[in-house]
Scaffold this motif. Structure first.
Motif, mmCIF file in Angstrom:
data_model
loop_
_atom_site.group_PDB
_atom_site.id
_atom_site.type_symbol
_atom_site.label_atom_id
_atom_site.label_comp_id
_atom_site.label_asym_id
_atom_site.label_seq_id
_atom_site.Cartn_x
_atom_site.Cartn_y
_atom_site.Cartn_z
ATOM 1 N N PHE A 2 0.755 -1.226 0.008
ATOM 2 C CA PHE A 2 -0.120 0.040 0.094
ATOM 3 C C PHE A 2 0.867 1.174 0.044
ATOM 4 C CE2 PHE A 2 -1.978 3.095 2.532
ATOM 5 C CZ PHE A 2 -3.199 3.603 1.811
ATOM 6 N N ILE A 3 1.952 0.998 0.767
ATOM 7 C CA ILE A 3 2.832 2.315 0.847
ATOM 8 C C ILE A 3 3.440 2.647 -0.330
ATOM 9 C CG2 ILE A 3 4.764 3.605 1.973
ATOM 10 C CD1 ILE A 3 3.817 1.977 4.512
ATOM 11 N N ASN A 4 4.030 1.675 -1.076
ATOM 12 C CA ASN A 4 4.754 1.754 -2.284
ATOM 13 C C ASN A 4 3.804 2.199 -3.227
ATOM 14 O OD1 ASN A 4 7.256 0.957 -1.362
ATOM 15 N ND2 ASN A 4 6.816 -1.385 -1.868
ATOM 16 N N GLN A 5 2.589 1.768 -3.288
ATOM 17 C CA GLN A 5 1.832 2.351 -4.248
ATOM 18 C C GLN A 5 1.271 3.897 -4.226
ATOM 19 O OE1 GLN A 5 -1.817 -0.058 -4.219
ATOM 20 N NE2 GLN A 5 -0.977 -1.619 -5.324
ATOM 21 N N LYS A 6 1.320 4.076 -2.828
ATOM 22 C CA LYS A 6 0.899 5.326 -2.841
ATOM 23 C C LYS A 6 2.336 6.350 -3.141
ATOM 24 C CE LYS A 6 -3.149 5.978 -0.590
ATOM 25 N NZ LYS A 6 -4.037 6.438 -1.580
ATOM 26 N N LEU A 7 3.466 5.837 -2.693
ATOM 27 C CA LEU A 7 4.604 6.643 -2.777
ATOM 28 C C LEU A 7 4.977 6.611 -4.632
ATOM 29 C CD1 LEU A 7 6.880 5.671 -0.243
ATOM 30 C CD2 LEU A 7 5.925 7.824 -0.556
ATOM 31 N N ASN A 8 4.440 5.465 -5.228
ATOM 32 C CA ASN A 8 4.856 5.346 -6.709
ATOM 33 C C ASN A 8 3.827 6.723 -7.398
ATOM 34 O OD1 ASN A 8 6.793 3.457 -6.537
ATOM 35 N ND2 ASN A 8 5.332 2.083 -6.942
ATOM 36 N N ALA A 9 2.458 6.647 -6.863
ATOM 37 C CA ALA A 9 1.683 7.640 -7.601
ATOM 38 C C ALA A 9 1.998 8.893 -7.314
ATOM 39 C CB ALA A 9 0.191 7.340 -6.851
ATOM 40 N N ILE A 10 2.447 9.421 -5.924
ATOM 41 C CA ILE A 10 2.826 10.648 -5.684
ATOM 42 C C ILE A 10 4.325 11.040 -6.619
ATOM 43 C CG2 ILE A 10 4.107 12.102 -3.855
ATOM 44 C CD1 ILE A 10 2.559 10.594 -1.821
ATOM 45 N N ILE A 11 5.098 9.950 -6.651
ATOM 46 C CA ILE A 11 6.406 10.517 -7.509
ATOM 47 C C ILE A 11 5.992 10.777 -9.100
ATOM 48 C CG2 ILE A 11 8.515 9.520 -8.494
ATOM 49 C CD1 ILE A 11 8.630 7.876 -5.821
ATOM 50 N N LYS A 12 4.982 9.827 -9.626
ATOM 51 C CA LYS A 12 4.575 9.858 -11.060
ATOM 52 C C LYS A 12 3.939 11.224 -11.138
ATOM 53 C CE LYS A 12 3.916 5.711 -13.216
ATOM 54 N NZ LYS A 12 5.038 5.107 -12.478
ATOM 55 N N SER A 13 3.177 11.534 -10.329
ATOM 56 C CA SER A 13 2.302 12.960 -10.590
ATOM 57 C C SER A 13 3.185 14.066 -10.400
ATOM 58 C CB SER A 13 0.968 13.109 -9.652
ATOM 59 O OG SER A 13 1.097 14.124 -8.643
ATOM 60 N N ARG A 14 4.148 13.985 -9.545
ATOM 61 C CA ARG A 14 5.125 15.067 -9.436
ATOM 62 C C ARG A 14 6.172 15.244 -10.642
ATOM 63 N NH1 ARG A 14 7.663 17.924 -5.560
ATOM 64 N NH2 ARG A 14 5.548 17.806 -4.286
ATOM 65 N N ARG A 15 6.510 13.958 -11.198
ATOM 66 C CA ARG A 15 7.258 13.901 -12.481
ATOM 67 C C ARG A 15 6.651 14.613 -13.603
ATOM 68 N NH1 ARG A 15 11.947 11.261 -13.328
ATOM 69 N NH2 ARG A 15 11.970 9.458 -11.941
ATOM 70 N N GLN A 16 5.314 14.130 -13.535
ATOM 71 C CA GLN A 16 4.588 14.615 -14.763
ATOM 72 C C GLN A 16 4.396 16.307 -14.522
ATOM 73 O OE1 GLN A 16 0.945 12.764 -15.146
ATOM 74 N NE2 GLN A 16 0.252 13.809 -16.984
ATOM 75 N N GLU A 17 4.087 16.790 -13.432
ATOM 76 C CA GLU A 17 3.937 18.211 -13.133
ATOM 77 C C GLU A 17 5.357 19.173 -13.721
ATOM 78 O OE1 GLU A 17 1.631 18.036 -9.232
ATOM 79 O OE2 GLU A 17 3.296 19.454 -9.036
ATOM 80 N N ILE A 18 6.326 18.529 -13.377
ATOM 81 C CA ILE A 18 7.733 18.898 -13.558
ATOM 82 C C ILE A 18 7.892 18.832 -14.981
ATOM 83 C CG2 ILE A 18 10.126 18.537 -13.431
ATOM 84 C CD1 ILE A 18 9.522 17.729 -10.584
ATOM 85 N N GLU A 19 7.613 17.921 -15.846
ATOM 86 C CA GLU A 19 7.737 17.566 -17.304
ATOM 87 C C GLU A 19 6.851 18.691 -17.961
ATOM 88 O OE1 GLU A 19 7.347 13.586 -17.830
ATOM 89 O OE2 GLU A 19 9.419 12.976 -17.119
ATOM 90 N N GLU A 20 5.754 18.837 -17.471
ATOM 91 C CA GLU A 20 4.651 19.945 -18.241
ATOM 92 C C GLU A 20 5.548 21.482 -18.065
ATOM 93 O OE1 GLU A 20 1.337 18.974 -16.592
ATOM 94 O OE2 GLU A 20 0.973 17.100 -17.833
ATOM 95 N N LYS A 21 6.178 21.572 -17.116
ATOM 96 C CA LYS A 21 6.686 23.123 -16.843
ATOM 97 C C LYS A 21 7.817 23.436 -17.919
ATOM 98 C CE LYS A 21 5.281 23.737 -12.313
ATOM 99 N NZ LYS A 21 5.379 24.472 -11.286
#
Ligand code: HEM
Length: 264
Positions: free
Chosen positions: A3-22
């Motif tokens: 559960f923790i791994n999944q949550k952290l993966n989702a947080i990392i993915k969404s931040r990576r995407q935010e950064i890539e869009e800038k």
């Protein structure tokens, strides 16, 4: 854990995407997650041409680093705090000096949030942290490995040698420390005092030096100040030595019974 791994993966993915869009030149916040994602990418001021050792981190590597920060950070901080409470209780002169420092900064205010300037003024509290770490290190063994034959400390070692560095014996060595068995935070506040190279291994050393060392020091100093400005903390039994157990490279506090009362 899944559960923790999944949550952290989702947080990392969404931040990576935010950064890539800038756009590349847009300012990014200075938090740990952003720093790990952009490390050695074109957004990193210290970008180095990619090689295996310098490539950007994968999501899994970032997740493991975050978990390391959470688990090792809380374990080590929690155990160190127990050792700190124990040494303060057994050294009334140190306690008196510490309270004088804390009270001179906070006066009678037991509630206001602690500030950056407070932290920089709490030099005796920081000396206590270092002295407890010297005399009772939480990490008592450091490991190093060589995959090729090498010369270390004047000896030739074969490939695949594993070295164990005994932190406590380095911290207790009288070639490096005056009266090493004496608990003496004052040694850290002598003007221009610096431990001899390699003689203080609270956070390890060299390439693997603990990246959380500043955060850990800030947390411990602030914890001491916030706890002791508000509470009287005593040991229930002053005659029992602190009970610890070794867990791999760490020394853990098994139990420490304390009595906590509001300070007058
Ligand atoms: C009192 C608290 C802490 C102590 C005593 C401590 C101590 C250490 C030590 C001795 C090492 C091994 C260094 C070496 O082999 O040379 C280490 C590694 C590490 N620490 Fe800490 N640490 C603390 C808190 C933290 C915190 C708060 C974080 C993260 C926020 C953290 C993250 C790490 C990581 C990621 C490593 C592995 C570094 C690597 O292998 O390159 N530590 N720590």
């Amino acid at each position: 854990m899944e559960f923790i791994n999944q949550k952290l993966n989702a947080i990392i993915k969404s931040r990576r995407q935010e950064i890539e869009e800038k756009p590349l030149d847009e300012h990014l916040p200075h938090d740990m997650l952003t720093s790990m994602i952009i490390k050695n990418t074109l957004r990193d001021d210290n970008y180095i041409e990619t090689g295996e050792a310098t490539r950007p981190m994968t999501d899994t590597e970032i997740r493991v680093n975050i978990l390391d920060g959470i688990f090792t950070g809380t374990y080590k901080i929690g155990n160190m705090l127990s050792f700190i409470v124990y040494y303060i209780a057994h050294n009334p002169d140190v306690k008196k000096k510490m309270l004088k420092e804390i009270d001179s900064i906070f006066q009678d205010d037991k509630m206001r949030p602690i500030t950056k300037d407070d932290f920089y003024s709490l030099s005796y509290c920081e000396a206590i942290v270092k002295e407890v770490a010297r005399i009772h290190p939480v990490i008592h063994l450091l490991t190093r490995y060589i995959d090729k034959p090498n010369k270390v400390a004047e000896y030739h070692w074969p490939a695949d040698s594993l070295f164990l560095i005994n932190v406590k014996s380095v911290h207790n060595n009288d070639d490096y420390w005056e009266e090493p068995n004496k608990f003496n935070p004052d040694r850290w506040i002598v003007k221009n005092f610096e431990p001899k190279k390699g003689s203080f291994l609270m956070f390890g050393g060299g390439l693997r030096l603990c990246p959380g060392r500043k955060l850990a020091t800030i947390e411990l100093v602030c914890l001491i100040a916030l706890l002791f400005r508000k509470y009287e903390i005593d040991l229930v039994d002053m005659n029992t030595p602190i009970k610890t157990t070794n867990s791999g490279t760490m020394v853990l506090c098994v139990d420490l019974l304390v009595e906590i009362k509001p300070r007058n």
